[in-house]
Design a protein around this motif. Structure first.
Motif, PDB file in Angstrom:
ATOM      1  N   UNK A 199       0.802  -1.218   0.000  1.00 17.33           N
ATOM      2  CA  UNK A 199       0.000   0.000   0.000  1.00 17.33           C
ATOM      3  C   UNK A 199       0.839   1.275   0.000  1.00 17.33           C
ATOM      4  N   UNK A 200       2.141   1.143   0.129  1.00 21.29           N
ATOM      5  CA  UNK A 200       3.000   2.319   0.241  1.00 21.29           C
ATOM      6  C   UNK A 200       2.834   3.279  -0.927  1.00 21.29           C
ATOM      7  N   UNK A 201       2.643   2.757  -2.129  1.00 18.90           N
ATOM      8  CA  UNK A 201       2.514   3.626  -3.302  1.00 18.90           C
ATOM      9  C   UNK A 201       1.203   3.387  -4.048  1.00 18.90           C
ATOM     10  N   UNK A 202       0.184   2.905  -3.310  1.00 17.74           N
ATOM     11  CA  UNK A 202      -1.121   2.665  -3.927  1.00 17.74           C
ATOM     12  C   UNK A 202      -2.215   3.330  -3.113  1.00 17.74           C
ATOM     13  N   UNK A 203      -3.246   3.847  -3.775  1.00 13.57           N
ATOM     14  CA  UNK A 203      -4.357   4.434  -3.018  1.00 13.57           C
ATOM     15  C   UNK A 203      -5.135   3.351  -2.294  1.00 13.57           C
ATOM     16  N   UNK A 204      -5.690   3.713  -1.141  1.00 15.55           N
ATOM     17  CA  UNK A 204      -6.515   2.757  -0.422  1.00 15.55           C
ATOM     18  C   UNK A 204      -7.490   3.499   0.481  1.00 15.55           C
ATOM     19  N   UNK A 205      -8.602   2.867   0.757  1.00 13.92           N
ATOM     20  CA  UNK A 205      -9.592   3.402   1.678  1.00 13.92           C
ATOM     21  C   UNK A 205      -9.079   3.226   3.107  1.00 13.92           C
ATOM     22  N   UNK A 206      -9.078   4.284   3.917  1.00 10.76           N
ATOM     23  CA  UNK A 206      -8.663   4.102   5.315  1.00 10.76           C
ATOM     24  C   UNK A 206      -9.569   3.104   6.024  1.00 10.76           C
ATOM     25  N   UNK A 207      -8.998   2.303   6.878  1.00 10.80           N
ATOM     26  CA  UNK A 207      -9.774   1.254   7.552  1.00 10.80           C
ATOM     27  C   UNK A 207     -10.972   1.817   8.297  1.00 10.80           C
ATOM     28  N   UNK A 208     -10.858   3.018   8.824  1.00 10.97           N
ATOM     29  CA  UNK A 208     -11.964   3.603   9.583  1.00 10.97           C
ATOM     30  C   UNK A 208     -13.189   3.885   8.721  1.00 10.97           C
ATOM     31  N   UNK A 209     -13.004   3.912   7.398  1.00  7.72           N
ATOM     32  CA  UNK A 209     -14.142   4.137   6.484  1.00  7.72           C
ATOM     33  C   UNK A 209     -14.711   2.829   5.941  1.00  7.72           C
ATOM     34  N   UNK A 210     -14.066   1.719   6.235  1.00  4.11           N
ATOM     35  CA  UNK A 210     -14.512   0.436   5.681  1.00  4.11           C
ATOM     36  C   UNK A 210     -15.895   0.052   6.176  1.00  4.11           C
ATOM     37  N   UNK A 211     -16.301   0.543   7.326  1.00  5.96           N
ATOM     38  CA  UNK A 211     -17.605   0.195   7.870  1.00  5.96           C
ATOM     39  C   UNK A 211     -18.745   1.038   7.358  1.00  5.96           C
TER      40      UNK A 211
END
Length: 282
Positions: free
Chosen positions: A259-271
């Motif tokens: 994930x260092x150089x890839x976009x990702x949804x923060x875990x806090x938004x997964x719910x």
């Protein structure tokens, strides 16, 4: 980077009191679903869904639960093809569906070997299933029907109350057909529609895959894909706890690097739940 790819919830249901509490919850949820006609509505959708081409893949170990899942992966409407890989020699009960043997890589490395051997051509849905999952009756027809009706691109069935689940959003909700979400996890069963499959396959060559689903979520938001957790078809992931087959330190290190150089949804938004659909109209 901060570890914003961790769910913060081990999700293990091992303590006797917790198991008893969750078992009572499952009975209550089943009663609520019957009163809300969830099964009937899912069956009505299934009877109206056009025939689709479905490819089901997975990797199994010795003494897996996959042979028992085969009848629930059958369909009265759809063209279903099964293609599995084995970490050892093929299980006699799965010999006809086993396309690769002696797989020694990680989960997604092995799944890529199965995909290559299965040579998928023109399928509407790809289902990736773990080998320790118990499926409900009429699973595939109901699940595909709900995914089709609500135009999902990436989906998973909800997990039973007694399941060992890492993300709370994946746990079953009563009186619901499906919840539109911002997140779908990497297992124990993940479904890819045409649009998502075209961009997400083959999988990255990962052993564990932690954080991959949060990357999928970011891509989904960019591309306008619809994600959902199908409550109408709750599955049971109750035999093995999350991450019990490997060192979590290794999985975390792989996730941080990936994930260092890839976009990702923060875990806090997964719910986040975008919408809950209790009826067939949306």
């Amino acid at each position: 980077m901060s570890e914003d790819y961790l769910s913060g919830d081990a999700g293990h249901v091992t303590h006797p009191w917790r198991r008893a509490k969750r078992a009572a919850g499952q009975l209550a949820f089943a009663a609520i679903d019957r009163a809300a006609l969830v099964g009937r509505r899912a069956d009505a959708l299934a009877s109206a869904t056009p025939a689709r081409r479905v490819l089901v893949i997975g990797v199994y170990r010795p003494a897996s639960l996959l042979p028992a899942a085969l009848p629930r992966l059958g369909s009265e409407r759809h063209q279903v093809r099964l293609a599995f890989g084995s970490t050892e020699a093929a299980d006699p009960a799965l010999a006809g569906e086993t396309v690769a043997e002696g797989l020694a890589g990680g989960k997604f490395e092995n799944l890529n070997r199965v995909l290559a051997a299965a040579a998928p051509t023109d399928c509407d849905w790809l289902l990736v299933i773990d080998d320790d999952l118990r499926l409900p009756q009429r699973f595939l027809d109901r699940f595909v029907a709900v995914c089709e009706r609500f135009e999902l691109d990436l989906a998973q069935p909800a997990q039973s109350q007694r399941s060992h689940s890492a993300w709370r959003v994946t746990r079953r909700r009563p009186a619901s057909l499906v919840r539109q979400t911002r997140f779908v996890e990497i297992g124990p069963l993940t479904a890819f529609g045409r649009r998502a499959a075209a961009e997400l396959l083959p999988f990255p060559e990962l052993r564990f895959g932690w954080g991959l689903d949060l990357h999928w979520a970011a891509l989904a938001a960019e591309r306008g894909w619809r994600l959902g957790v199908v409550d109408a078809t709750p599955v049971r992931h109750e035999s093995a706890t999350v991450g019990s087959a490997y060192r979590t330190e290794d999985a975390r290190a792989e996730a941080a690097s990936f994930l260092a150089d890839r976009p990702h949804l923060p875990a806090e938004r997964a719910g986040d739940v975008v919408a809950t659909h209790r009826r067939t109209a949306r």
